[in-house]
Design an enzyme around this catalytic site. Structure first.
Site, PDB file in Angstrom:
ATOM      1  N   MET A   1      -5.372 -46.582  22.160  1.00 27.75           N
ATOM      2  CA  MET A   1      -4.605 -45.498  21.547  1.00 27.75           C
ATOM      3  C   MET A   1      -4.451 -45.739  20.043  1.00 27.75           C
ATOM      4  O   MET A   1      -3.603 -45.123  19.394  1.00 27.75           O
ATOM      5  CB  MET A   1      -3.233 -45.362  22.204  1.00 27.75           C
ATOM      6  CG  MET A   1      -3.341 -44.991  23.687  1.00 27.75           C
ATOM      7  SD  MET A   1      -1.905 -44.112  24.311  1.00 27.75           S
ATOM      8  CE  MET A   1      -0.628 -45.335  24.061  1.00 27.75           C
ATOM      9  N   GLY A   2      -5.275 -46.620  19.481  1.00 31.15           N
ATOM     10  CA  GLY A   2      -5.243 -46.836  18.039  1.00 31.15           C
ATOM     11  C   GLY A   2      -4.083 -47.713  17.602  1.00 31.15           C
ATOM     12  O   GLY A   2      -3.483 -48.413  18.410  1.00 31.15           O
TER      13      GLY A   2
ATOM     14  N   GLY B   1      -5.116 -57.852  19.491  1.00 29.22           N
ATOM     15  CA  GLY B   1      -5.318 -57.694  20.937  1.00 29.22           C
ATOM     16  C   GLY B   1      -6.499 -56.760  21.214  1.00 29.22           C
ATOM     17  O   GLY B   1      -7.383 -57.069  22.031  1.00 29.22           O
ATOM     18  N   HIS B   2      -6.512 -55.640  20.506  1.00 32.43           N
ATOM     19  CA  HIS B   2      -7.651 -54.720  20.645  1.00 32.43           C
ATOM     20  C   HIS B   2      -8.943 -55.396  20.181  1.00 32.43           C
ATOM     21  O   HIS B   2      -9.995 -55.245  20.807  1.00 32.43           O
ATOM     22  CB  HIS B   2      -7.412 -53.454  19.815  1.00 32.43           C
ATOM     23  CG  HIS B   2      -6.201 -52.656  20.197  1.00 32.43           C
ATOM     24  ND1 HIS B   2      -5.095 -52.554  19.381  1.00 32.43           N
ATOM     25  CD2 HIS B   2      -5.913 -51.929  21.298  1.00 32.43           C
ATOM     26  CE1 HIS B   2      -4.185 -51.780  19.955  1.00 32.43           C
ATOM     27  NE2 HIS B   2      -4.644 -51.390  21.134  1.00 32.43           N
TER      28      HIS B   2
ATOM     29  N   GLN C   1      -1.597 -51.379  34.704  1.00 30.96           N
ATOM     30  CA  GLN C   1      -2.584 -50.379  34.286  1.00 30.96           C
ATOM     31  C   GLN C   1      -3.998 -50.850  34.616  1.00 30.96           C
ATOM     32  O   GLN C   1      -4.821 -50.087  35.155  1.00 30.96           O
ATOM     33  CB  GLN C   1      -2.452 -50.130  32.785  1.00 30.96           C
ATOM     34  CG  GLN C   1      -3.601 -49.353  32.175  1.00 30.96           C
ATOM     35  CD  GLN C   1      -3.371 -49.090  30.698  1.00 30.96           C
ATOM     36  OE1 GLN C   1      -2.583 -48.231  30.342  1.00 30.96           O
ATOM     37  NE2 GLN C   1      -4.046 -49.817  29.835  1.00 30.96           N
TER      38      GLN C   1
ATOM     39  N   ARG D   1       3.508 -51.041  19.671  1.00 29.26           N
ATOM     40  CA  ARG D   1       4.934 -50.685  19.625  1.00 29.26           C
ATOM     41  C   ARG D   1       5.796 -51.756  18.946  1.00 29.26           C
ATOM     42  O   ARG D   1       6.945 -51.482  18.632  1.00 29.26           O
ATOM     43  CB  ARG D   1       5.465 -50.393  21.036  1.00 29.26           C
ATOM     44  CG  ARG D   1       4.944 -49.085  21.608  1.00 29.26           C
ATOM     45  CD  ARG D   1       5.707 -48.659  22.863  1.00 29.26           C
ATOM     46  NE  ARG D   1       5.394 -47.304  23.253  1.00 29.26           N
ATOM     47  CZ  ARG D   1       4.486 -46.964  24.174  1.00 29.26           C
ATOM     48  NH1 ARG D   1       3.811 -47.899  24.801  1.00 29.26           N
ATOM     49  NH2 ARG D   1       4.258 -45.694  24.456  1.00 29.26           N
TER      50      ARG D   1
HETATM   51  P1  AMP Z   1      -3.255 -49.429  23.853  1.00 28.13           P
HETATM   52  O1  AMP Z   1      -3.898 -49.044  22.549  1.00 28.13           O
HETATM   53  O2  AMP Z   1      -1.894 -50.028  23.672  1.00 28.13           O
HETATM   54  O3  AMP Z   1      -3.331 -48.348  24.887  1.00 28.13           O
HETATM   55  O4  AMP Z   1      -4.126 -50.629  24.413  1.00 28.13           O
HETATM   56  C1  AMP Z   1      -5.513 -50.512  24.572  1.00 28.13           C
HETATM   57  C2  AMP Z   1      -6.003 -51.701  25.346  1.00 28.13           C
HETATM   58  O5  AMP Z   1      -5.689 -52.895  24.640  1.00 28.13           O
HETATM   59  C3  AMP Z   1      -5.339 -51.819  26.716  1.00 28.13           C
HETATM   60  O6  AMP Z   1      -6.313 -52.208  27.675  1.00 28.13           O
HETATM   61  C4  AMP Z   1      -4.307 -52.893  26.492  1.00 28.13           C
HETATM   62  O7  AMP Z   1      -3.983 -53.612  27.665  1.00 28.13           O
HETATM   63  C5  AMP Z   1      -5.031 -53.782  25.498  1.00 28.13           C
HETATM   64  N1  AMP Z   1      -4.072 -54.601  24.767  1.00 28.13           N
HETATM   65  C6  AMP Z   1      -2.942 -54.194  24.153  1.00 28.13           C
HETATM   66  N2  AMP Z   1      -2.267 -55.245  23.649  1.00 28.13           N
HETATM   67  C7  AMP Z   1      -2.977 -56.353  23.958  1.00 28.13           C
HETATM   68  C8  AMP Z   1      -2.807 -57.755  23.720  1.00 28.13           C
HETATM   69  N3  AMP Z   1      -1.765 -58.225  23.052  1.00 28.13           N
HETATM   70  N4  AMP Z   1      -3.747 -58.593  24.189  1.00 28.13           N
HETATM   71  C9  AMP Z   1      -4.822 -58.121  24.871  1.00 28.13           C
HETATM   72  N5  AMP Z   1      -5.039 -56.816  25.131  1.00 28.13           N
HETATM   73  C10 AMP Z   1      -4.135 -55.941  24.675  1.00 28.13           C
END
Ligand code: AMP
Length: 290
Positions: A30-31, A36-37, A153, A187
């Protein structure tokens, strides 16, 4: 990097790559991208080429009172980051491209999606499952990469892929954390300085559970009590759920067996954070991964 805005063009690019015998890797996001991404992109790049990253703040997974409108958006910085990582394709459709007028089909993953996050955020996983199914259909990757940060998820997406016979393999990657233990999340940007400091309590609670498992604790109830005890030491933290669940069903586990998660959802003011620890049975031991 090529930025793609339409479903048709994304399909065409992906079809072409597959026709050339290439293994398409896909990272949906979601950008407001962070390390992590980036770790998911790196995992994809180790196994696939080309790598497609999507950025789509999915309105269908936000409840009426939730933060859809103010969810952090950082188009420019995201493009710069993805470019620097060597990503070949960014799929960044507008909402009307994914949900055109007349859109009327939604996916429900029964059971799994009704618990924990599903209970706290009614309709959330219906929105997630619907958009993930659409994205996997559009991109048709060989492998798609998700973070264990959102463990429920990831499990729901695996179920979706199995139930609908999707070709994509669903890969689940480790949690990337700040040096002080806080799991990276878009967040986190909402947190005040005090709440940011206080938020390390999630990690401390999980670390306390890990310690208890290390000492031989095998029952869920004392593990939960220990995590709650640590959380209670931080007055800024309002726990939502603190659970030990089976990693397969996400149902409460009475005792550790097979693979489990310790899962936390904790609010700091209006910001709700998730974290978890993977607990895997290995012989007579249990290995805890934060
Ligand atoms: P989001 O943009 O928050 O929807 O996350 C996109 C992807 O990145 C999802 O598969 C999340 O689980 C993963 N993600 C978000 N935060 C982390 C993190 N700290 N470490 C690893 N993967 C992450």
């Amino acid at each position: 990097m090529e930025t793609i805005r339409t479903v048709e063009w994304m399909k065409q690019v992906s079809r072409q790559a597959r026709a050339e015998g290439r293994l398409v890797g896909f990272v949906p996001t979601m950008g407001a991208l962070h390390a992590g991404h980036a770790s998911l992109v790196h995992a994809a790049q180790r196994e696939c080429s080309p790598v497609v990253v999507s950025i789509f703040v999915n309105p269908a997974q936000f409840g009426p009172g939730e933060d859809f409108a103010k969810y952090p958006r950082a188009r420019e910085a995201d493009s710069v980051l993805l470019e620097s990582l060597g990503v070949e394709f960014l799929f960044a459709p507008e909402a009307g491209e994914i949900y055109p007028p007349g859109f009327s089909s939604y996916v429900e993953v029964a059971g799994l999606a009704s618990r924990l996050e599903g209970r706290a955020r009614p309709g959330h996983f219906r929105g997630v499952a619907t958009v993930v199914l659409k994205l996997l259909e559009i991109v048709q990757p060989w492998r798609a990469y998700f973070g264990r940060k959102d463990a429920q998820q990831a499990r729901i997406v695996q179920q979706l892929a199995r139930d609908f016979d999707l070709d994509a393999q669903i890969e689940v990657c480790p949690i990337v954390r700040e040096p002080d233990g806080l799991a990276l999340s878009s967040r986190n940007a909402y947190l005040s300085r005090e709440d940011r400091r206080a938020a390390t309590v999630l990690w401390r609670a999980l670390a306390a559970a890990r310690e208890a498992v290390g000492r031989g604790e095998r029952n869920a109830r004392p593990l939960i009590a220990r995590m709650r005890q640590v959380l209670a030491q931080e007055p800024r933290a309002t726990p939502d759920y603190v659970e030990v669940v089976s990693a397969d069903t996400f149902e409460a586990a009475a005792e550790l067996r097979g693979t489990c998660y310790a899962l936390l959802a904790v609010s700091f003011g209006a910001t709700r954070l998730l974290d978890n620890m993977l607990i895997e049975e290995q012989g007579r031991e249990f290995r805890c991964t934060l």
